[in-house]
Design a protein around this motif. Sequence first.
Motif, mmCIF file in Angstrom:
data_model
loop_
_atom_site.group_PDB
_atom_site.id
_atom_site.type_symbol
_atom_site.label_atom_id
_atom_site.label_comp_id
_atom_site.label_asym_id
_atom_site.label_seq_id
_atom_site.Cartn_x
_atom_site.Cartn_y
_atom_site.Cartn_z
ATOM 1 N N TYR A 112 -2.359 8.014 0.984
ATOM 2 C CA TYR A 112 -2.209 7.286 -0.281
ATOM 3 C C TYR A 112 -3.148 6.092 -0.331
ATOM 4 C CZ TYR A 112 -0.259 4.517 -4.074
ATOM 5 O OH TYR A 112 -0.119 3.793 -5.230
ATOM 6 N N ARG A 113 -3.186 5.297 0.751
ATOM 7 C CA ARG A 113 -3.948 4.055 0.719
ATOM 8 C C ARG A 113 -5.430 4.257 1.027
ATOM 9 N NH1 ARG A 113 -0.434 -1.068 2.599
ATOM 10 N NH2 ARG A 113 -2.272 -2.002 1.650
ATOM 11 N N ASN A 114 -5.778 5.412 1.592
ATOM 12 C CA ASN A 114 -7.185 5.808 1.688
ATOM 13 C C ASN A 114 -8.056 4.786 2.437
ATOM 14 O OD1 ASN A 114 -9.305 7.596 1.239
ATOM 15 N ND2 ASN A 114 -9.916 6.592 -0.665
ATOM 16 N N LEU A 121 -0.247 9.927 13.237
ATOM 17 C CA LEU A 121 0.190 8.632 12.719
ATOM 18 C C LEU A 121 -0.465 8.280 11.392
ATOM 19 C CD1 LEU A 121 0.037 6.715 16.110
ATOM 20 C CD2 LEU A 121 2.093 7.535 14.961
ATOM 21 N N PHE A 122 -1.275 9.188 10.867
ATOM 22 C CA PHE A 122 -2.066 8.908 9.669
ATOM 23 C C PHE A 122 -1.449 9.603 8.464
ATOM 24 C CE2 PHE A 122 -4.573 9.004 13.532
ATOM 25 C CZ PHE A 122 -4.970 7.678 13.599
ATOM 26 N N ARG A 123 -0.187 9.305 8.232
ATOM 27 C CA ARG A 123 0.577 9.849 7.118
ATOM 28 C C ARG A 123 1.294 8.708 6.415
ATOM 29 N NH1 ARG A 123 4.058 14.916 9.122
ATOM 30 N NH2 ARG A 123 4.187 15.190 6.867
ATOM 31 N N THR A 137 7.036 4.278 -1.067
ATOM 32 C CA THR A 137 7.365 4.441 -2.480
ATOM 33 C C THR A 137 6.389 3.671 -3.369
ATOM 34 O OG1 THR A 137 8.898 2.561 -2.383
ATOM 35 C CG2 THR A 137 9.812 4.768 -1.998
ATOM 36 N N LYS A 138 5.591 2.816 -2.752
ATOM 37 C CA LYS A 138 4.569 2.060 -3.466
ATOM 38 C C LYS A 138 3.502 1.641 -2.459
ATOM 39 C CE LYS A 138 7.450 -2.104 -3.087
ATOM 40 N NZ LYS A 138 8.124 -3.190 -3.826
ATOM 41 N N ASN A 139 2.431 1.083 -2.952
ATOM 42 C CA ASN A 139 1.316 0.713 -2.092
ATOM 43 C C ASN A 139 1.754 -0.207 -0.960
ATOM 44 O OD1 ASN A 139 -1.821 0.653 -1.865
ATOM 45 N ND2 ASN A 139 -1.238 -1.504 -1.755
ATOM 46 N N GLU A 140 2.571 -1.206 -1.274
ATOM 47 C CA GLU A 140 2.925 -2.244 -0.311
ATOM 48 C C GLU A 140 3.818 -1.749 0.819
ATOM 49 O OE1 GLU A 140 3.044 -2.550 -3.565
ATOM 50 O OE2 GLU A 140 1.397 -3.977 -3.879
ATOM 51 N N ASN A 141 4.548 -0.661 0.637
ATOM 52 C CA ASN A 141 5.427 -0.199 1.711
ATOM 53 C C ASN A 141 5.014 1.175 2.239
ATOM 54 O OD1 ASN A 141 6.402 1.708 -0.109
ATOM 55 N ND2 ASN A 141 8.382 0.718 -0.401
ATOM 56 N N SER A 142 3.741 1.516 2.049
ATOM 57 C CA SER A 142 3.210 2.781 2.552
ATOM 58 C C SER A 142 2.312 2.519 3.753
ATOM 59 C CB SER A 142 2.417 3.489 1.454
ATOM 60 O OG SER A 142 2.018 4.773 1.864
ATOM 61 N N ASN A 143 2.312 3.438 4.687
ATOM 62 C CA ASN A 143 1.495 3.309 5.890
ATOM 63 C C ASN A 143 0.038 3.057 5.516
ATOM 64 O OD1 ASN A 143 -0.037 3.837 8.287
ATOM 65 N ND2 ASN A 143 1.630 5.073 9.089
ATOM 66 N N SER A 166 -5.488 10.957 -2.128
ATOM 67 C CA SER A 166 -5.607 9.526 -2.344
ATOM 68 C C SER A 166 -4.800 9.102 -3.566
ATOM 69 C CB SER A 166 -7.075 9.139 -2.533
ATOM 70 O OG SER A 166 -7.200 7.763 -2.816
ATOM 71 N N GLY A 167 -4.001 8.044 -3.427
ATOM 72 C CA GLY A 167 -3.215 7.546 -4.539
ATOM 73 C C GLY A 167 -2.018 8.392 -4.893
ATOM 74 N N VAL A 168 -1.661 9.325 -4.007
ATOM 75 C CA VAL A 168 -0.527 10.223 -4.263
ATOM 76 C C VAL A 168 0.444 10.119 -3.099
ATOM 77 C CG1 VAL A 168 0.209 12.611 -4.624
ATOM 78 C CG2 VAL A 168 -1.974 11.812 -5.565
ATOM 79 N N PHE A 169 1.734 9.932 -3.398
ATOM 80 C CA PHE A 169 2.743 9.904 -2.346
ATOM 81 C C PHE A 169 3.150 11.334 -2.021
ATOM 82 C CE2 PHE A 169 3.531 5.546 -4.026
ATOM 83 C CZ PHE A 169 3.139 4.881 -2.872
ATOM 84 N N ASN A 170 2.527 11.856 -0.985
ATOM 85 C CA ASN A 170 2.755 13.235 -0.585
ATOM 86 C C ASN A 170 3.020 13.240 0.919
ATOM 87 O OD1 ASN A 170 2.675 15.921 0.105
ATOM 88 N ND2 ASN A 170 0.906 16.404 -1.188
#
Length: 567
Positions: free
Chosen positions: A266-268, A386-388, A255-261, A375-379
């Motif tokens: 998203y984190r690119n 494992l790269f999601r 839901t945000k940078n800190e809790n995303s894989n 990149s930068g989108v929560f999709n």
Amino acid sequence: MKMNKLIIAIIMVTALAPGTGCRKYLNVNTDPDTVQEPSASSVFPAMLAAMSYGLQRDGRYISKYVGNFHSYSTGISDAAFDTHGYIFSSSNMGDMWWMTYYSLGNNLNYIIEKGLQKEQYDYVGAAYALQAWAFQSLTDQHGEIIFKEAWQEDTYYFHYDSQETVYKGVDTICRLALQYLDKAAAMTATTLKTGDYSYQGDIKKWKKFVYGILARNYNHLSNKNGIYNADEVIRFCDSSFTSVNDDFVTPFDATKNENSNFWGTYRNNMGSWRQSNFIIQLLDGTIFAGNTAAENRDPRISHMLCTSSDTTNGNGGYYGINPGQSEQYVSLNPPASYLVNGQPPTSGTALTNWQNARKKTVTPWGDSTYVNPSSGVFNDATGKYLFRNKAVMPVMTYAELQFIKAEAALRKGDPGMAHDAYLKGINAHYDFINRSYSALRGAVNIYNTNPISAADRNRYLTGASVKQDPGSLTMTDIMYQKYIALWGWGFLETWVDLRRFHYTNDPDPAAPVYKDYVLPATFSQGFPAYRVRPNYQSEYVWNLDELTKLGGTKSDYHTLECWFSKP
């Protein structure tokens, strides 16, 4: 300037000392009417997140040492790791160090302290388990580390301990973890479920995880005559995971940078990483069956790896890179969909898209995907395996432990047990891919569109790539299948394996276990990497005298062999 550095160092050391920590240091302006002691359940989720963060950040670079990935170009800074190099004055590969001593560090000590006071023995046992895992992982990455003095108060210079001492210490911490988990199991009510996002407070699974740590610890000493004990390794494996439902994985809310894989779109963070030729050849039939005919391709390949737009190469379009080599363009006519009025584009976005479509290698984020799609989108729809953004991060799996058991059984001289564990390990990795992960905080599934069918699995298991009888099973078969099962996440354990077999030299340089493994044509320091330098931003700034005693200031320090892999 020196005085300022000394003051900062004292603050940092104080913040890491047991009984003080950031909590007490920041309590200078404490409001006596406000509770300042967080519950174990509120601290514990951050511990699980820290594990993944450390593994994934350092794993990007270790993945190149072990040949999971390589850089798409020799001209980028990350390419130094493809040739087993190291960027000296940077924080690269310092995150497991940070995780162990800071992110987990005194937070685990705090959970243990408060857990003992409140008789929350489930939290105590789980915290000891994470501490044991962290020290085991850290010593396997760095060799000698700070162990006995890790959180010693009033200390400016921290002394390093031998790897043998750390290995014994991890064993001791595991026994403590089991002791308190047994105590918790005997209680009528436990509290761990509240903060445990991986096992939901299941004490039996936590005990299995601890036995898995012991299995790793004992198996890593396979080169130590008189110390290695195959029966103990097998016993620990049998006491550990019994199915993929026991796998230790951490979920991400995304839901945000800190809790995303960390590896998600998203984190690119995986833009320059490309799948290796070695993993492709393990899955496309080249190594196991001798050719890439469709019936010899492992059905896992379409779930784990990504195919190019060019699918005319005889293996379904899977291209990879060898260490120290840049990707190349395919020599094909341009794809029609990228033409402009029937001609190749000459400029702008159209030219870039056309060039990308002609590349042999792709990002880990999807078939024919040459740049980050979101990149930068929560999709949740983008990415692969494992790269999601919401894909889980494995820490230990049932498949891994079955391969550890298979290796130990083969060393013991029990090919029947070894073959049984070998087959269970392969099947377990299929189950790992096929598993539904939605119950773990809504995690996405990692298979590609649909699970692997029973027919496809059976075709592979009865085909040329899998040994059909115990008498024909070799150590190479076991270690190659383990490599596949750990690809994309178990970089550190794979690196331990490669170092135990001294890359392509053991047991016989003429017929090594990793006989098909591809090393760089030229090493940055003349030799393959065997350890990671300690964290630059702490040890080379504040603890240099102690590090110098180990030879840690030498340019080839990371090529020095660790204790665990020596005879």
